[in-house]
Design a protein around this motif. Structure first.
Motif, PDB file in Angstrom:
ATOM      1  N   LEU A 172      -3.692   7.853  -5.658  1.00  0.00           N
ATOM      2  CA  LEU A 172      -3.389   6.907  -4.502  1.00  0.00           C
ATOM      3  C   LEU A 172      -2.098   6.717  -4.159  1.00  0.00           C
ATOM      4  N   ALA A 173      -1.292   6.204  -5.173  1.00  0.00           N
ATOM      5  CA  ALA A 173       0.331   5.978  -5.171  1.00  0.00           C
ATOM      6  C   ALA A 173       1.113   7.312  -4.829  1.00  0.00           C
ATOM      7  N   TYR A 174       0.558   8.246  -5.904  1.00  0.00           N
ATOM      8  CA  TYR A 174       1.326   9.401  -5.729  1.00  0.00           C
ATOM      9  C   TYR A 174       1.369  10.098  -4.314  1.00  0.00           C
ATOM     10  N   LEU A 175       0.118  10.012  -3.727  1.00  0.00           N
ATOM     11  CA  LEU A 175      -0.024  10.573  -2.155  1.00  0.00           C
ATOM     12  C   LEU A 175       0.700   9.838  -1.351  1.00  0.00           C
ATOM     13  N   ARG A 176       0.757   8.373  -1.548  1.00  0.00           N
ATOM     14  CA  ARG A 176       1.596   7.246  -0.539  1.00  0.00           C
ATOM     15  C   ARG A 176       2.776   7.764  -0.424  1.00  0.00           C
ATOM     16  N   ILE A 177       3.451   7.793  -1.838  1.00  0.00           N
ATOM     17  CA  ILE A 177       4.942   8.082  -1.572  1.00  0.00           C
ATOM     18  C   ILE A 177       5.156   9.475  -1.155  1.00  0.00           C
ATOM     19  N   ASN A 178       4.320  10.196  -1.062  1.00  0.00           N
ATOM     20  CA  ASN A 178       4.488  11.587  -0.510  1.00  0.00           C
ATOM     21  C   ASN A 178       4.104  11.587   1.099  1.00  0.00           C
ATOM     22  N   GLN A 179       4.039  10.448   1.624  1.00  0.00           N
ATOM     23  CA  GLN A 179       3.872  10.207   2.894  1.00  0.00           C
ATOM     24  C   GLN A 179       2.265  10.619   3.343  1.00  0.00           C
ATOM     25  N   PHE A 180       1.441  10.235   2.587  1.00  0.00           N
ATOM     26  CA  PHE A 180       0.045  10.583   2.914  1.00  0.00           C
ATOM     27  C   PHE A 180      -0.361   9.091   3.270  1.00  0.00           C
ATOM     28  N   LYS A 181      -1.457   9.164   4.459  1.00  0.00           N
ATOM     29  CA  LYS A 181      -2.110   7.797   4.654  1.00  0.00           C
ATOM     30  C   LYS A 181      -3.411   7.995   4.175  1.00  0.00           C
ATOM     31  N   THR A 182      -3.872   7.086   3.085  1.00  0.00           N
ATOM     32  CA  THR A 182      -4.920   7.102   2.346  1.00  0.00           C
ATOM     33  C   THR A 182      -6.063   6.098   2.903  1.00  0.00           C
ATOM     34  N   PHE A 183      -7.394   6.511   3.231  1.00  0.00           N
ATOM     35  CA  PHE A 183      -8.429   5.778   3.752  1.00  0.00           C
ATOM     36  C   PHE A 183      -9.866   5.843   2.782  1.00  0.00           C
ATOM     37  N   ILE A 184     -10.424   4.784   2.625  1.00  0.00           N
ATOM     38  CA  ILE A 184     -11.635   4.810   1.968  1.00  0.00           C
ATOM     39  C   ILE A 184     -12.676   5.008   3.114  1.00  0.00           C
ATOM     40  N   VAL A 185     -13.622   5.885   2.644  1.00  0.00           N
ATOM     41  CA  VAL A 185     -14.806   6.385   3.563  1.00  0.00           C
ATOM     42  C   VAL A 185     -16.056   6.141   2.714  1.00  0.00           C
ATOM     43  N   SER A 186     -16.652   5.172   3.035  1.00  0.00           N
ATOM     44  CA  SER A 186     -17.725   4.721   1.853  1.00  0.00           C
ATOM     45  C   SER A 186     -19.179   4.383   2.575  1.00  0.00           C
ATOM     46  N   GLY A 187     -20.252   4.339   1.971  1.00  0.00           N
ATOM     47  CA  GLY A 187     -21.484   4.293   2.400  1.00  0.00           C
ATOM     48  C   GLY A 187     -21.856   2.787   2.371  1.00  0.00           C
ATOM     49  N   GLY A 188     -20.774   1.987   1.617  1.00  0.00           N
ATOM     50  CA  GLY A 188     -20.906   0.493   1.461  1.00  0.00           C
ATOM     51  C   GLY A 188     -20.481  -0.376   2.776  1.00  0.00           C
ATOM     52  N   GLY A 189     -20.708  -1.476   2.919  1.00  0.00           N
ATOM     53  CA  GLY A 189     -20.494  -2.144   4.134  1.00  0.00           C
ATOM     54  C   GLY A 189     -18.940  -2.410   4.096  1.00  0.00           C
ATOM     55  N   VAL A 190     -18.389  -1.999   5.565  1.00  0.00           N
ATOM     56  CA  VAL A 190     -17.050  -2.237   5.712  1.00  0.00           C
ATOM     57  C   VAL A 190     -16.549  -3.700   5.404  1.00  0.00           C
ATOM     58  N   GLU A 191     -17.460  -4.617   5.981  1.00  0.00           N
ATOM     59  CA  GLU A 191     -16.863  -6.071   5.737  1.00  0.00           C
ATOM     60  C   GLU A 191     -17.083  -6.440   4.368  1.00  0.00           C
ATOM     61  N   PHE A 192     -17.777  -5.913   3.684  1.00  0.00           N
ATOM     62  CA  PHE A 192     -17.745  -6.375   2.160  1.00  0.00           C
ATOM     63  C   PHE A 192     -16.598  -5.718   1.568  1.00  0.00           C
ATOM     64  N   MET A 193     -16.349  -4.528   1.898  1.00  0.00           N
ATOM     65  CA  MET A 193     -14.974  -4.141   1.167  1.00  0.00           C
ATOM     66  C   MET A 193     -13.507  -4.374   1.453  1.00  0.00           C
ATOM     67  N   ARG A 194     -13.469  -4.887   2.931  1.00  0.00           N
ATOM     68  CA  ARG A 194     -12.122  -5.269   3.374  1.00  0.00           C
ATOM     69  C   ARG A 194     -11.505  -6.354   2.762  1.00  0.00           C
ATOM     70  N   PRO A 195     -12.252  -7.172   2.261  1.00  0.00           N
ATOM     71  CA  PRO A 195     -11.559  -8.281   1.614  1.00  0.00           C
ATOM     72  C   PRO A 195     -10.806  -8.212   0.510  1.00  0.00           C
ATOM     73  N   TRP A 196     -11.065  -7.200  -0.305  1.00  0.00           N
ATOM     74  CA  TRP A 196     -10.371  -6.943  -1.750  1.00  0.00           C
ATOM     75  C   TRP A 196      -9.959  -5.477  -1.823  1.00  0.00           C
ATOM     76  N   THR A 197      -9.822  -4.606  -0.798  1.00  0.00           N
ATOM     77  CA  THR A 197      -9.443  -3.124  -1.194  1.00  0.00           C
ATOM     78  C   THR A 197      -7.773  -3.244  -0.928  1.00  0.00           C
ATOM     79  N   GLU A 198      -7.335  -3.892  -0.293  1.00  0.00           N
ATOM     80  CA  GLU A 198      -5.738  -3.941  -0.322  1.00  0.00           C
ATOM     81  C   GLU A 198      -4.999  -4.463  -1.701  1.00  0.00           C
ATOM     82  N   PRO A 199      -5.400  -5.738  -2.115  1.00  0.00           N
ATOM     83  CA  PRO A 199      -4.892  -5.906  -3.397  1.00  0.00           C
ATOM     84  C   PRO A 199      -5.218  -5.090  -4.624  1.00  0.00           C
ATOM     85  N   THR A 200      -6.540  -4.335  -4.382  1.00  0.00           N
ATOM     86  CA  THR A 200      -6.863  -3.620  -5.573  1.00  0.00           C
ATOM     87  C   THR A 200      -6.492  -2.367  -5.281  1.00  0.00           C
TER      88      THR A 200
END
Length: 332
Positions: A172-200
């Motif tokens: 993830l870090a390698y892609l971002r430093i090379n100007q990629f935008k990284t997205f999570i695309v998951s079957g999990g609940g979006v509001e369950f994931m959003r509270p912790w994906t940024e710090p994690t």
């Protein structure tokens, strides 16, 4: 000896120091062993970021999508959100005793996980919608954050957010430093994931695409509030993943990473586009350091995507041989 824990934010910072641009000399993926998977990643990033290359991709079009469960963190022996849901169901049933005789609620209260896993994805999401409904979005976010403070993995006895994959943090870090935008695309609940994906993971809430239940706007004590309803809005799994990507991003990504047949349609759609493409499957083969599973697993089953990978040009990464470490913090 006791393990020393390193917060994911620190781990991300460390990973970013290694993740030099494609032209740099440092190894951007130190937790990846030399092999087909690492070479495919480095070559792909190198050619799409090289000015003047026929495969050059403008930064605005450098989009990479990642499944979450089993791709970015440990999903065995049970999807983390299902563990959370079982805990929530037990709390919900104390104030809604009428649900105790409903099959899935009865199974959850009694710890019958096999029954929960045996139903369709739609029925399981409806069950989650019911047990996760009734709060405002802010209240639900607080519940999720509080749960993660005390919840522990049954095998590793560590917080679930400690069980993210160090090699994927580096990627993830390698892609971002090379100007990629990284997205999570998951079957999990979006509001369950959003509270912790940024710090994690360093992935902000607006770059998380997931399944959702319906929300309702209304005033509470004169204040505008969004309430969660016990109704399914969108299922972001299997064929729903390309739909979710198009709805949320409006561009076809050039790279996709998954680990199960739930990611098949995303991998196929992403890699079917014109120009350079990368599709990679995380194959769980390490029973000693994590888990080994694929065809016969109730969680993260991998059959079709693995069988078709060679003809579609997808890289199947072998966890046991391709990763020299699994988690950010290993036991001393």
């Amino acid at each position: 000896m006791r393990s020393r824990y390193v917060f994911p934010q620190i781990v991300l910072a460390i990973a970013a120091t290694f993740a030099q641009p494609a032209s740099g000399q440092s190894d951007p993926l130190p937790s990846w062993n030399q092999g087909t998977a690492k070479r495919a990643i480095l070559e792909f990033v190198g050619k799409v970021t090289k000015q003047g290359s026929p495969d050059f991709v403008p930064p605005a079009e450098r989009i990479a999508t990642f499944d979450n469960d089993g791709t970015l963190w440990c999903e065995q022996p049970l999807y983390v959100q299902l563990v959370f849901a079982v805990d929530r169901v037990r709390a919900y049933a104390t104030t809604h005793p009428d649900v105790k005789d409903q099959p899935l609620f009865k199974a959850a209260i009694g710890g019958d996980i096999k029954t929960i896993l045996s139903v369709s994805g739609y029925d399981r999401l409806q069950f989650l919608a019911t047990s996760h409904a009734g709060q405002s979005s802010e209240e639900f976010t607080t519940i999720v954050k509080d749960w993660f403070k005390t919840a522990r993995h049954p095998r590793f006895n560590r917080p679930y957010t400690d069980l993210v994959y160090q090699p994927m943090l580096e990627l993830l870090a390698y892609l971002r430093i090379n100007q990629f935008k990284t997205f999570i695309v998951s079957g999990g609940g979006v509001e369950f994931m959003r509270p912790w994906t940024e710090p994690t993971y360093g992935i902000p809430p607006e770059q998380v695409i997931g399944s959702s239940i319906k929300l309702k706007y209304e005033l509470r004590d004169g204040q505008p509030t969004l309430f969660r309803l016990p109704e399914i809005d969108f299922i972001d799994d299997a064929a729903g993943k390309p739909v979710g990507i198009q709805r949320a991003i409006g561009r076809r990504p050039i790279a996709a990473f998954g680990n199960s047949d739930g990611d098949y349609e995303m991998l196929r759609w992403v890699t079917a586009g014109p120009g350079p493409r990368l599709g990679l499957i995380v194959h769980h083969t390490d029973a000693e350091r994590e888990y080994a599973y694929d065809r016969h697993s109730d969680v993260g089953r991998l059959v079709r995507a693995m069988d078709e990978a060679p003809e579609r040009g997808w890289v199947v990464m072998d966890m046991k041989t391709d990763w020299n470490r699994i988690f950010p913090v290993e036991k001393e």
